[in-house]
Write a protein that holds these residues in place. Sequence first.
Motif, PDB file in Angstrom:
ATOM      1  N   GLY A  31      -7.209 -15.149 -10.484  1.00 13.55           N
ATOM      2  CA  GLY A  31      -7.454 -14.257  -9.355  1.00 13.55           C
ATOM      3  C   GLY A  31      -6.187 -13.679  -8.768  1.00 13.55           C
ATOM      4  N   SER A  32      -5.076 -14.384  -8.906  1.00 16.78           N
ATOM      5  CA  SER A  32      -3.782 -13.886  -8.431  1.00 16.78           C
ATOM      6  C   SER A  32      -3.161 -12.924  -9.434  1.00 16.78           C
ATOM      7  N   ALA A  33      -3.201 -13.297 -10.705  1.00 23.08           N
ATOM      8  CA  ALA A  33      -2.541 -12.487 -11.737  1.00 23.08           C
ATOM      9  C   ALA A  33      -3.148 -11.096 -11.857  1.00 23.08           C
ATOM     10  N   PHE A  34      -4.449 -10.985 -11.657  1.00 25.08           N
ATOM     11  CA  PHE A  34      -5.126  -9.712 -11.899  1.00 25.08           C
ATOM     12  C   PHE A  34      -5.682  -9.082 -10.618  1.00 25.08           C
ATOM     13  N   SER A  35      -5.164  -9.518  -9.484  1.00 23.78           N
ATOM     14  CA  SER A  35      -5.602  -8.958  -8.213  1.00 23.78           C
ATOM     15  C   SER A  35      -5.135  -7.512  -8.070  1.00 23.78           C
ATOM     16  N   PRO A  36      -5.996  -6.619  -7.569  1.00 26.20           N
ATOM     17  CA  PRO A  36      -5.573  -5.227  -7.322  1.00 26.20           C
ATOM     18  C   PRO A  36      -4.755  -5.090  -6.040  1.00 26.20           C
ATOM     19  N   THR A  37      -4.590  -6.189  -5.306  1.00 27.70           N
ATOM     20  CA  THR A  37      -3.804  -6.162  -4.072  1.00 27.70           C
ATOM     21  C   THR A  37      -2.647  -7.153  -4.195  1.00 27.70           C
ATOM     22  N   ASP A  38      -1.991  -7.417  -3.066  1.00 29.89           N
ATOM     23  CA  ASP A  38      -0.894  -8.385  -3.077  1.00 29.89           C
ATOM     24  C   ASP A  38      -1.364  -9.764  -2.641  1.00 29.89           C
ATOM     25  N   LYS A  39      -2.682 -10.005  -2.647  1.00 32.87           N
ATOM     26  CA  LYS A  39      -3.259 -11.299  -2.320  1.00 32.87           C
ATOM     27  C   LYS A  39      -4.290 -11.686  -3.388  1.00 32.87           C
ATOM     28  N   TYR A  40      -4.542 -12.972  -3.475  1.00 28.95           N
ATOM     29  CA  TYR A  40      -5.584 -13.462  -4.378  1.00 28.95           C
ATOM     30  C   TYR A  40      -6.923 -12.842  -4.018  1.00 28.95           C
ATOM     31  N   THR A  41      -7.683 -12.455  -5.035  1.00 26.08           N
ATOM     32  CA  THR A  41      -9.018 -11.919  -4.804  1.00 26.08           C
ATOM     33  C   THR A  41      -9.881 -12.135  -6.041  1.00 26.08           C
ATOM     34  N   ILE A  42     -11.181 -12.182  -5.826  1.00 23.55           N
ATOM     35  CA  ILE A  42     -12.124 -12.276  -6.946  1.00 23.55           C
ATOM     36  C   ILE A  42     -12.679 -10.902  -7.292  1.00 23.55           C
ATOM     37  N   GLY A  43     -12.098  -9.865  -6.702  1.00 23.68           N
ATOM     38  CA  GLY A  43     -12.652  -8.525  -6.867  1.00 23.68           C
ATOM     39  C   GLY A  43     -12.216  -7.784  -8.111  1.00 23.68           C
ATOM     40  N   SER A  44     -11.264  -8.311  -8.860  1.00 22.34           N
ATOM     41  CA  SER A  44     -10.788  -7.569 -10.032  1.00 22.34           C
ATOM     42  C   SER A  44     -11.784  -7.671 -11.182  1.00 22.34           C
ATOM     43  N   PRO A  45     -11.872  -6.630 -12.031  1.00 22.03           N
ATOM     44  CA  PRO A  45     -12.766  -6.678 -13.194  1.00 22.03           C
ATOM     45  C   PRO A  45     -12.444  -7.836 -14.135  1.00 22.03           C
TER      46      PRO A  45
END
Length: 400
Positions: A31-45
């Motif tokens: 979730g950190s490596a592929f985040s579209p932002t500068d924070k951890y997220t589960i939103g990336s494809p």
Amino acid sequence: MKPTQHNAALDGLRGVAAFLVVLFHMEAFVGSAFSPTDKYTIGSPVWQMYRRVIDGNFPVAVFFVLSGFVLLLGFDRKRDLPYLAGATVKRYFRLTPVVLASTVLAWLASVTIGLHNASAAAAIGGNEGLTFIYRQPLTFIGSIWNGLAGAYRGDDSYNYPLWTLSIELTGSLMLFGIAALFYRSERFWIVALAVAAGWITLFGTRGVYYTLFLAGALMLRYPSLRLRWYWLIPAAYLGAENIWLPEMVFVQNAIPKSWNLDVTACAHAIGAVMMLASVLGSAKLKSVFGCRPLAWLGRVSFSLYVCHAIVIASVGCWVLEVFALRGELHLGGLLAIAATVVVSLVLAQLMTTLVDGPAQRLANWIANAVLQPSRSLPETSVRKLENFDNSVAAGGTSGR
């Protein structure tokens, strides 16, 4: 397919299952490596695809059904009750040295490099999985107690994948008892189905896991249950089910809560049985899973299973935290994944060589000491225990 190739395929399947557990537990890193932002997220494809394909509970089911198959291999060949007597005596002593080494390793990591899961979670903007683990200080005495007894009682505070350990030990011992009484009967399948129904009724989801041991034994006892290679496809689909999917939500809501039954675990159990049956029934899949890299991964799988979470919380989270605080979250996530995989594999090989191998010899020695040649047990039967194949790891593994 020669017996050695057959065993290599089972090792390979176990190795793949163990590696899937490692990947599942690195969710925060993905979730950190592929985040579209500068924070951890589960939103990336990438994260969405990763989480849709990998669920850590499925490899656990694979471990349990493999245990049911492999733990009775020696008994199936000889139909000799001393094999089961030896397996029963050996089981705790076979598992415990590696488990104990892992809990001591957790304490050692906490007082040296440190367990950085909480600080890493804060650095990436929050992650429930990382903040949930290692919330209390670890002690040396506590690590000894946890490795010898606590983990078998459901205490996974020193090593969270060890939640499966009590199921592995209890399921194994119940399997040995049922096999001693009924395995040689042509009606073994009727007994197995009746016992499985009873376990699920009494224990709910835990009963589903116990049933997997019997499912593995049934595939050993009745080779006609093995499947063609293409059954691997629906097996993988069922293994990828998770509780957030619409079909799982619908079924879960449709069954009474009093049943204490997790439908996702049921889907994973069915998928695990189908996966083992397809590997056993296909020469092509045996060849794939029996290749040298996967067979090696299977041989170190028990050690990999018990040490990877500690590496994630220490080395992996330290790398992630350092780079996240520098504003390089994505690079930190990728390096944390790489560092965790490399260090976990190296530790798994070391633990297999230094702990797991001696643990097998210790278990054999104890079995020989307890079941020594006497009034009731021939000396030749005791010697046969040395070659009893009791190498499948606990629990298993997992995403809980």
